[in-house]
Write an enzyme that holds these catalytic residues in place. Sequence first.
Site: not given
Ligand code: GLC
Length: 554
Positions: A98, A200, A255, A327-328
């Site tokens: 990540d 991310d 992402e 995880h979100d």
């Molecule tokens: C992304 C991650 C999330 C995190 C956010 C800030 O969306 O998947 O878990 O809180 O970024 O880093």
Amino acid sequence: MNRTWWKEAVIYQIYPRSFMDSNGDGIGDLRGITSRLDYLKYLGIDVIWLSPVYQSPNDDNGYDISDYQAIMDEFGTMEDFDELLTQAHDRNIRIVMDLVVNHTSDEHKWFMESRQSRENEYRDYYIWREGKDAQTPPNNWGSCFSGSAWQYDEDTNMYYLHLFSKKQPDLNWDNEKVRKEVFDMMTWWCDKGIDGFRMDVISMISKTEEMPDGEVTDLYGDFGPYCVNGPNVHKYLKEMNEKVLSKYDLMTVGETPGVTTELARQYAGEDAQELNMVFQFEHVDENGKYGKWTNERMPLTRLKKILSRWQMDLYGKAWNSLFWDNHDQPRAVSRFGNDSPEYREASAKMLATCLHMLQGTPYIYQGEELGMTNYPFKSPDDFRDIESINAYREWCTDGSIPHEEFWPCIIFRSRDNARTPVQWENTAQAGFTTGTPWIAVNPNYTEINAEAETKNPDSVFHYYKKLIALRKQHPIMVYGKYEPLLEDSEELFVYTRTLESEKLLVVCSFSDKETTFILPEEFVGASCLISNMKNTYDGKNITLKPYEAFVLHK
Ligand code: GLC
Ligand code: CA
């Protein structure tokens, strides 16, 4: 369309804190992951996406990094990491890291320097602005984790931007030195032998120079138009590709909140020289009157319309990720299926069928292969996640929304649903830890756990295993062209895939009632590749049980 290993792969996401604890401190760790590699090999996955394992004060469970080249103490040591990488590679499993570089932790040495003075050599590593006046931030933007996106810093009498928590200051990507630091750090990990990056919120790294007030949607102004898919994001990703990514055989997934299919062709176009694939959220971004906090379900017709558009617009041009949860997000079976004891298994298998037969690279989030469900939260004290804790405070404690009204919404969508420990066995704490877990184990571990699932050939686990194996045997699952059928049905998700003379028909019932389906002529007599019920599909009129799913192949 180019054929590549990462299009054919199945990815398994590990959230280390909740995966497996090896030393009884209640927190999942690297040695815990290594101890479960044989389980993952047995399932058949090709790649692990490892959520952050770097040094972090854990304001956002590792998504706030204070040292990119060190391992979080709670997770182990760099030797433990090297061992995990070696052991994974021995089993032909790759590891994708990540990469969280939209922001750092406020405890990162760059930020500690940056906040020292307006002249500090690290000042421009972050985004500092004057307030409108002593009490008013530079603009009305809200952070993703509640409150203003600006934090006042007394020492230098300026504000810094944080699109997430105030302990996650945004890096200034317009500064060449920042880009060089990030690229050097990435190179260091690549030289170690890792196999790729999940990036991310990478669509948010470039901000506009002008930072006007945003449109007020719920409580604060929306930063979207000024920070998402910003002016230089493609320039910076091309630079990253040239300086780092192109030198290694990697899998890269961005992402990309806020991405459209058109933009996806830039981020992850076949010849765009940026990333391999996007990870987009349109199908899970259902909003209600309290923003993301809603317990409403997206109508099936809308869900299909979104997924179909992504299938068709990207075909032959760009590549997408396939997922129901991570995880979100809440647990897939609770959100899109039916987690009652009667239908949990059937609907979990149906969802898996529907997703794995689409075009894109499928992601399995830890525990999804067991059909793990949302957690029965009783009180706000059960939350560990900064987003849920802050949201409850903002809307209920400080705001005017009655608890009874907000509660069903927040417990349906809370990220903590996904973060309860993986349920390994029917023993204390589901075999996750011998100590006290950092977040409660779902009490349904007595029924739902890996030991029981791996023993039972009809389990959700074995169904996933079979889907993964089918992907290796049938390139049509990866490369076939998608076409939707019955687009107006609120019960059935039906589509075909076509590769040269081969064809698949995928039929999935999202209904808790019986439904009927008339088999298209060309599939009469076709063979059944997989189904979640003991049924035959050779007649023209098929009666489907609730959540039934099958795939025909000709
Ligand atoms: C992304 C991650 C999330 C995190 C956010 C800030 O969306 O998947 O878990 O809180 O970024 O880093
Ligand atoms: Ca531990």
